[in-house]
Design a protein around this motif. Structure first.
Motif, short mmCIF file in Angstrom:
data_model
loop_
_atom_site.label_atom_id
_atom_site.label_comp_id
_atom_site.label_asym_id
_atom_site.label_seq_id
_atom_site.Cartn_x
_atom_site.Cartn_y
_atom_site.Cartn_z
N LEU A 71 1.82 5.75 6.34
CA LEU A 71 3.50 6.40 6.58
C LEU A 71 3.79 5.23 7.53
CD1 LEU A 71 3.22 10.73 6.36
CD2 LEU A 71 3.76 8.76 4.66
N PHE A 72 2.85 5.40 8.24
CA PHE A 72 3.48 4.67 10.56
C PHE A 72 3.79 3.21 10.01
CE2 PHE A 72 1.72 1.53 13.82
CZ PHE A 72 2.88 2.66 14.20
N ALA A 73 2.85 2.59 9.17
CA ALA A 73 3.15 1.34 8.14
C ALA A 73 4.53 1.58 7.28
CB ALA A 73 2.09 0.93 6.92
N VAL A 74 4.87 2.67 6.56
CA VAL A 74 6.31 2.64 5.95
C VAL A 74 6.84 2.36 6.94
CG1 VAL A 74 7.29 3.96 4.13
CG2 VAL A 74 4.65 3.77 3.59
N MET A 75 7.05 2.97 7.90
CA MET A 75 8.23 3.60 8.65
C MET A 75 8.25 1.96 9.61
SD MET A 75 8.65 7.18 10.12
CE MET A 75 6.31 6.78 10.58
N LEU A 76 7.37 1.21 9.77
CA LEU A 76 7.41 -0.04 10.61
C LEU A 76 7.70 -1.16 10.14
CD1 LEU A 76 4.24 -0.28 12.37
CD2 LEU A 76 6.70 -0.63 13.40
N THR A 77 7.84 -0.54 8.43
CA THR A 77 7.71 -1.63 7.57
C THR A 77 9.13 -1.45 7.07
OG1 THR A 77 7.05 -1.31 5.57
CG2 THR A 77 5.72 -2.95 6.73
N ARG A 78 10.11 -0.55 7.65
CA ARG A 78 11.09 -0.34 6.08
C ARG A 78 11.83 -0.24 5.35
NH1 ARG A 78 15.32 -2.66 11.14
NH2 ARG A 78 14.38 -2.11 13.14
N ALA A 79 10.27 0.18 5.07
CA ALA A 79 10.45 0.52 3.12
C ALA A 79 11.32 1.11 2.78
CB ALA A 79 9.18 0.56 3.04
N PRO A 80 12.18 0.76 1.64
CA PRO A 80 12.81 1.86 1.06
C PRO A 80 12.55 3.49 0.53
CG PRO A 80 12.00 -0.21 -0.30
CD PRO A 80 11.73 -0.34 1.03
N ILE A 81 12.95 3.92 1.41
CA ILE A 81 12.33 5.60 0.82
C ILE A 81 12.98 5.87 -0.53
CG2 ILE A 81 12.66 7.64 1.41
CD1 ILE A 81 11.37 6.41 3.62
N GLY A 82 13.98 5.65 -0.94
CA GLY A 82 14.18 5.84 -2.83
C GLY A 82 13.76 4.79 -3.69
N ARG A 83 14.18 5.02 -4.80
CA ARG A 83 13.44 4.28 -5.57
C ARG A 83 13.72 2.65 -6.07
NH1 ARG A 83 13.74 6.75 -11.55
NH2 ARG A 83 13.15 8.04 -11.05
N SER A 84 12.88 1.89 -5.81
CA SER A 84 13.23 0.51 -5.84
C SER A 84 12.02 -0.41 -6.61
CB SER A 84 12.20 0.49 -4.04
OG SER A 84 11.90 -1.77 -3.74
N GLY A 85 13.62 -1.36 -6.55
CA GLY A 85 13.01 -2.24 -7.86
C GLY A 85 11.86 -3.15 -7.45
N ASP A 86 11.74 -2.68 -6.30
CA ASP A 86 10.21 -3.97 -6.43
C ASP A 86 9.60 -3.46 -6.00
OD1 ASP A 86 12.52 -5.96 -5.12
OD2 ASP A 86 11.90 -4.96 -2.78
N HIS A 87 9.23 -2.18 -6.37
CA HIS A 87 7.95 -1.41 -7.06
C HIS A 87 7.57 -1.38 -8.35
CE1 HIS A 87 7.23 -1.32 -2.74
NE2 HIS A 87 9.08 -0.54 -2.47
N ASP A 88 8.26 -1.39 -9.17
CA ASP A 88 9.07 -1.18 -10.42
C ASP A 88 8.03 -2.24 -11.15
OD1 ASP A 88 10.04 1.01 -10.15
OD2 ASP A 88 11.93 0.07 -10.90
N ALA A 89 6.61 -1.83 -12.20
CA ALA A 89 6.05 -2.74 -13.05
C ALA A 89 6.51 -2.73 -14.47
CB ALA A 89 4.76 -2.18 -13.16
N PRO A 90 6.15 -3.91 -15.36
CA PRO A 90 7.02 -3.85 -16.59
C PRO A 90 5.02 -2.67 -17.14
CG PRO A 90 6.32 -5.52 -15.48
CD PRO A 90 6.24 -5.06 -14.86
N ILE A 91 6.40 -2.27 -18.12
CA ILE A 91 5.92 -1.03 -19.66
C ILE A 91 4.52 -1.84 -19.74
CG2 ILE A 91 7.11 -1.50 -21.66
CD1 ILE A 91 6.02 1.59 -19.83
N MET A 92 4.04 -2.96 -19.92
CA MET A 92 3.06 -3.68 -20.57
C MET A 92 2.20 -3.39 -19.14
SD MET A 92 3.34 -3.94 -23.90
CE MET A 92 1.91 -4.52 -23.67
N THR A 93 1.99 -3.34 -17.98
CA THR A 93 1.70 -3.20 -17.33
C THR A 93 1.12 -2.00 -16.87
OG1 THR A 93 2.74 -5.53 -15.79
CG2 THR A 93 0.78 -3.79 -14.58
N ARG A 94 1.59 -1.17 -17.25
CA ARG A 94 1.27 0.35 -16.53
C ARG A 94 0.41 0.18 -18.27
NH1 ARG A 94 6.47 3.60 -14.31
NH2 ARG A 94 6.88 2.12 -12.85
N MET A 95 1.00 0.35 -19.03
CA MET A 95 -0.67 0.60 -19.94
C MET A 95 -1.45 -0.53 -19.80
SD MET A 95 1.17 2.79 -22.40
CE MET A 95 2.52 3.85 -21.12
#
Length: 170
Positions: A71-95
């Motif tokens: 949580l400290f790292a998330v706050m320090l890097t100012r990562a987006p709190i909500g959904r982010s397109g940077d963290h989405d993986a394609p459906i084939m990768t998920r499968m």
């Protein structure tokens, strides 16, 4: 089925469900909070099994330190709190990840079934004195080296963030 069996099964189900939620959520803060639930219920499983020291270490080290560090790292890097397109993986990768996870789980299950079958395994647990002698005797130096490496990584991360905010980086 005893009360201990029912409590262990309940805690195990909560732990497994929260682990799945931690992995599948698309929000980083929610993933960290689900990880907290997973690790805390795992500590409860250890407590039901009679390993009080392991349960306490699980709470102190993993829930108390690792999740706070995440949580400290998330706050320090100012990562987006909500959904982010940077963290989405394609459906084939998920499968592919689902297939690999299912195969690994099936392999572990078959290994345990072939090793133990339906017989009960007798666990010869050591005492707290044995653990302390190993931890503070034989494994004292590796433990200290790991702590120094983690401290160096934290200082390096803080230095990188400080240089980026002052305009020295990117």
């Amino acid at each position: 089925m005893t009360v201990h069996d029912a409590l262990f099964a309940c805690l195990g189900l909560i732990s497994a469900a929260s682990a799945i939620c931690a992995v599948t959520t698309r929000q980083i803060v929610h993933a960290a909070l689900w990880l907290t639930v997973c690790l805390a219920t795992l500590s409860g499983c250890y407590l039901v099994l009679g390993a009080e020291l392991v349960a306490l270490v699980q709470l102190l080290v993993y829930v108390g330190a690792v999740v706070v560090l995440v949580l400290f790292a998330v706050m320090l890097t100012r990562a987006p709190i909500g959904r982010s397109g940077d963290h989405d993986a394609p459906i084939m990768t998920r499968m592919a990840a689902l297939v690999i996870a299912a195969a690994t789980g099936g392999l572990l299950f078959s290994a345990f079934v072939s090793a133990f079958g339906t017989r009960r395994a007798r666990i010869d647990s050591g005492t707290t004195t044995d653990l302390a002698q190993n931890l503070f005797g034989r494994f004292a130096w590796p433990f200290e080296v790991v702590s120094l490496v983690l401290l160096a990584a934290l200082v390096g991360a803080l230095a990188m963030i400080g240089s980026r905010r002052s305009g020295g980086g990117r």
